[in-house]
Write a protein that holds these residues in place. Structure first.
Motif, PDB file in Angstrom:
ATOM      1  N   LEU A  33      -1.807  13.063  -0.336  1.00 22.80           N
ATOM      2  CA  LEU A  33      -1.528  12.649   0.879  1.00 22.80           C
ATOM      3  C   LEU A  33      -2.353  12.250   2.180  1.00 22.80           C
ATOM      4  CD1 LEU A  33       0.236  15.779   1.949  1.00 22.80           C
ATOM      5  CD2 LEU A  33       1.378  13.605   1.686  1.00 22.80           C
ATOM      6  N   ILE A  34      -3.691  12.333   1.221  1.00 18.33           N
ATOM      7  CA  ILE A  34      -4.229  11.765   2.266  1.00 18.33           C
ATOM      8  C   ILE A  34      -4.235  10.132   2.327  1.00 18.33           C
ATOM      9  CG2 ILE A  34      -7.593  11.783   2.140  1.00 18.33           C
ATOM     10  CD1 ILE A  34      -7.510  14.783   1.663  1.00 18.33           C
ATOM     11  N   ALA A  56       0.604  -1.246   0.460  1.00 20.22           N
ATOM     12  CA  ALA A  56       0.239   0.530  -0.081  1.00 20.22           C
ATOM     13  C   ALA A  56       0.718   0.977  -0.099  1.00 20.22           C
ATOM     14  CB  ALA A  56      -1.340  -0.013   1.350  1.00 20.22           C
ATOM     15  N   ILE A  57       1.455   1.918   0.993  1.00 20.77           N
ATOM     16  CA  ILE A  57       2.661   2.371   0.945  1.00 20.77           C
ATOM     17  C   ILE A  57       3.686   3.049  -0.614  1.00 20.77           C
ATOM     18  CG2 ILE A  57       4.336   3.756   2.027  1.00 20.77           C
ATOM     19  CD1 ILE A  57       3.520   2.707   4.385  1.00 20.77           C
ATOM     20  N   ILE A  58       4.141   1.593  -1.123  1.00 23.22           N
ATOM     21  CA  ILE A  58       4.920   1.785  -2.259  1.00 23.22           C
ATOM     22  C   ILE A  58       4.564   2.309  -2.819  1.00 23.22           C
ATOM     23  CG2 ILE A  58       6.585  -0.067  -3.614  1.00 23.22           C
ATOM     24  CD1 ILE A  58       7.924  -1.386  -0.713  1.00 23.22           C
ATOM     25  N   SER A  59       3.064   1.686  -2.707  1.00 20.51           N
ATOM     26  CA  SER A  59       2.623   2.161  -4.977  1.00 20.51           C
ATOM     27  C   SER A  59       2.174   3.477  -4.466  1.00 20.51           C
ATOM     28  CB  SER A  59       0.874   1.283  -4.616  1.00 20.51           C
ATOM     29  OG  SER A  59       0.290   1.618  -3.554  1.00 20.51           O
ATOM     30  N   TYR A  60       2.336   4.067  -3.925  1.00 21.21           N
ATOM     31  CA  TYR A  60       2.181   5.718  -3.189  1.00 21.21           C
ATOM     32  C   TYR A  60       3.236   6.791  -4.532  1.00 21.21           C
ATOM     33  CZ  TYR A  60      -2.496   5.942  -1.963  1.00 21.21           C
ATOM     34  OH  TYR A  60      -3.834   5.888  -1.094  1.00 21.21           O
ATOM     35  N   PHE A  61       4.155   5.686  -4.710  1.00 22.80           N
ATOM     36  CA  PHE A  61       5.623   6.360  -4.696  1.00 22.80           C
ATOM     37  C   PHE A  61       5.757   6.107  -6.668  1.00 22.80           C
ATOM     38  CE2 PHE A  61       5.848   6.142  -0.602  1.00 22.80           C
ATOM     39  CZ  PHE A  61       6.329   7.867  -0.193  1.00 22.80           C
ATOM     40  N   MET A 118      -9.737   7.916  -1.038  1.00 21.67           N
ATOM     41  CA  MET A 118      -9.395   9.388  -1.244  1.00 21.67           C
ATOM     42  C   MET A 118     -10.082  10.450  -1.844  1.00 21.67           C
ATOM     43  SD  MET A 118      -6.202   8.340  -4.015  1.00 21.67           S
ATOM     44  CE  MET A 118      -4.264   8.743  -3.820  1.00 21.67           C
ATOM     45  N   PRO A 119     -10.198  11.330  -1.791  1.00 27.04           N
ATOM     46  CA  PRO A 119     -11.255  12.264  -2.400  1.00 27.04           C
ATOM     47  C   PRO A 119     -11.407  12.500  -3.350  1.00 27.04           C
ATOM     48  CG  PRO A 119      -9.617  13.728  -0.497  1.00 27.04           C
ATOM     49  CD  PRO A 119      -9.638  11.700  -0.939  1.00 27.04           C
ATOM     50  N   ILE A 120     -13.035  11.941  -4.120  1.00 27.23           N
ATOM     51  CA  ILE A 120     -13.117  11.859  -5.190  1.00 27.23           C
ATOM     52  C   ILE A 120     -13.126  10.983  -6.263  1.00 27.23           C
ATOM     53  CG2 ILE A 120     -12.575  13.278  -7.693  1.00 27.23           C
ATOM     54  CD1 ILE A 120     -11.573  15.701  -5.692  1.00 27.23           C
TER      55      ILE A 120
END
Length: 124
Positions: free
Chosen positions: A96-97, A17-22, A110-112
């Motif tokens: 960031l959220i 989950a964390i790695i996927s954000y980069f 995530m919003p939207i």
């Protein structure tokens, strides 16, 4: 239909989950190295969100760059570039959220785009 999601390894789901954000490279690493053979609910949830986020942010960036360039050339109004900055700030806040949710190990949409990503990429 089989449910190949395991709930025993929340740490590997959190890592994916964390790695996927980069970036999209991070997404690919998270999917193939941490998620593909050891699926978790958290990993699936976050991978879906980050995939849609990467697609939409790339499209928005390219579209906005093209449109603003045309408008600025045509009108000479350089202050329109601030519209791009507003969009970039919104994208960073949304990112960031999602990242904070991944770090906490919770499925915070995530919003939207969060809920839409879950239905669009349900096979992940």
């Amino acid at each position: 239909m089989e449910n190949n999601i395991t709930t025993t390894t929340t740490d590997s789901g959190k890592t994916a989950a964390i790695i996927s954000y980069f970036s999209i490279i991070g997404w690919l690493i998270a999917y193939f190295a941490f998620h593909k053979d050891k699926k978790t609910e958290l990993g699936s949830f976050q991978l879906r969100q980050t995939l849609l986020y990467a697609i939409l942010s790339t499209i928005l960036y390219m579209l906005l760059s093209f449109v603003l360039t045309i408008i600025i050339i045509a009108t000479g109004i350089l202050s329109l570039i601030y519209l791009a900055y507003v969009l970039y700030v919104v994208l960073i806040v949304v990112w960031l959220i999602g990242l904070i949710g991944a770090i906490k190990g919770v499925k915070t949409p995530m919003p939207i785009i969060g809920q839409k990503a879950q239905t669009m990429f349900s096979s992940i």
